[in-house]
Design an enzyme around this catalytic site. Structure first.
Site, short mmCIF file in Angstrom:
data_model
loop_
_atom_site.label_atom_id
_atom_site.label_comp_id
_atom_site.label_asym_id
_atom_site.label_seq_id
_atom_site.Cartn_x
_atom_site.Cartn_y
_atom_site.Cartn_z
N GLN A 50 29.87 -57.47 -63.09
CA GLN A 50 30.27 -58.55 -62.18
C GLN A 50 29.12 -59.03 -61.31
O GLN A 50 29.18 -60.13 -60.76
CB GLN A 50 31.43 -58.10 -61.28
N GLU A 135 38.65 -51.95 -63.80
CA GLU A 135 37.17 -51.85 -63.81
C GLU A 135 36.65 -51.43 -65.18
O GLU A 135 35.63 -51.94 -65.64
CB GLU A 135 36.69 -50.90 -62.71
N HIS A 138 36.40 -54.33 -67.31
CA HIS A 138 35.15 -55.09 -67.07
C HIS A 138 34.00 -54.50 -67.89
O HIS A 138 33.19 -55.24 -68.44
CB HIS A 138 34.76 -55.05 -65.59
#
Ligand SMILES: [Zn+2]
Length: 169
Positions: A50, A135, A138
């Site tokens: 990110q 997460e 991700h």
């Protein structure tokens, strides 16, 4: 240092991250940046991709920095157990102002390394379980809208495309 958070559509968010081989000073500096950036956002979790670094690292803190014991850093996390099911609203710092109900296992156990390179095993239920899975998604190049089906997903993607077209994304 605060880092800009990439938004949905930027390539790094949509490709898998790679395993961390050695915890170098650069990796530790990255983790510090991730924690700062997460608290400033504010958010309860952030994955390295990110902020534009394709490494398998995430940080989570449900206390938003209020409880020093609340910060969890996971390097190279993998699932050990996943069970149950929860349906809750979910959002993402990379998709500001969008959220949707996402089905996730209710309890997970993860193992990975902490920032000292020591293996740790962590159990999470409820919001912790959700944050860990979000997460890890991700790290696999997936965002929560990728877990939605049909029209729900289409609606969000279409709105983002519209915002992007008018330079507001
Ligand atoms: Zn996210």
């Amino acid at each position: 240092m605060l880092q800009p958070i990439l938004k949905y559509g930027e390539r790094m968010l949509h490709q898998p991250a790679t395993t961390v081989d050695v915890i170098t000073p650069e990796v530790l500096a990255l983790i510090t940046d991730m924690v700062e950036t997460m608290y400033a956002a504010p958010g309860i979790g952030l994955a390295a991709p990110q902020i534009g670094v394709p490494l398998r690292i995430f940080v989570v803190d449900l206390s938003l920095g209020r409880d020093p014991a609340g910060l969890i850093t996971m390097i190279n996390p993998v699932f050990v157990e996943r069970e149950g099911m929860q349906l809750e609203d979910e959002g993402c710092l990379s998709l500001p102002n969008f959220n949707a109900t996402v089905a996730r296992p209710a309890r997970v156990v993860l193992k990975g390394l902490n920032r000292d390179g020591v293996e740790q095993q962590i159990e999470g239920t409820g919001l912790h379980a959700r944050a860990f899975q979000h997460e890890i998604d991700h790290l696999d190049g997936r965002v929560f809208v990728d877990r939605l089906r049909g029209i729900k997903r289409e609606l969000i993607v279409r709105k983002i495309r519209k915002l992007a077209k008018s330079g507001r994304w």
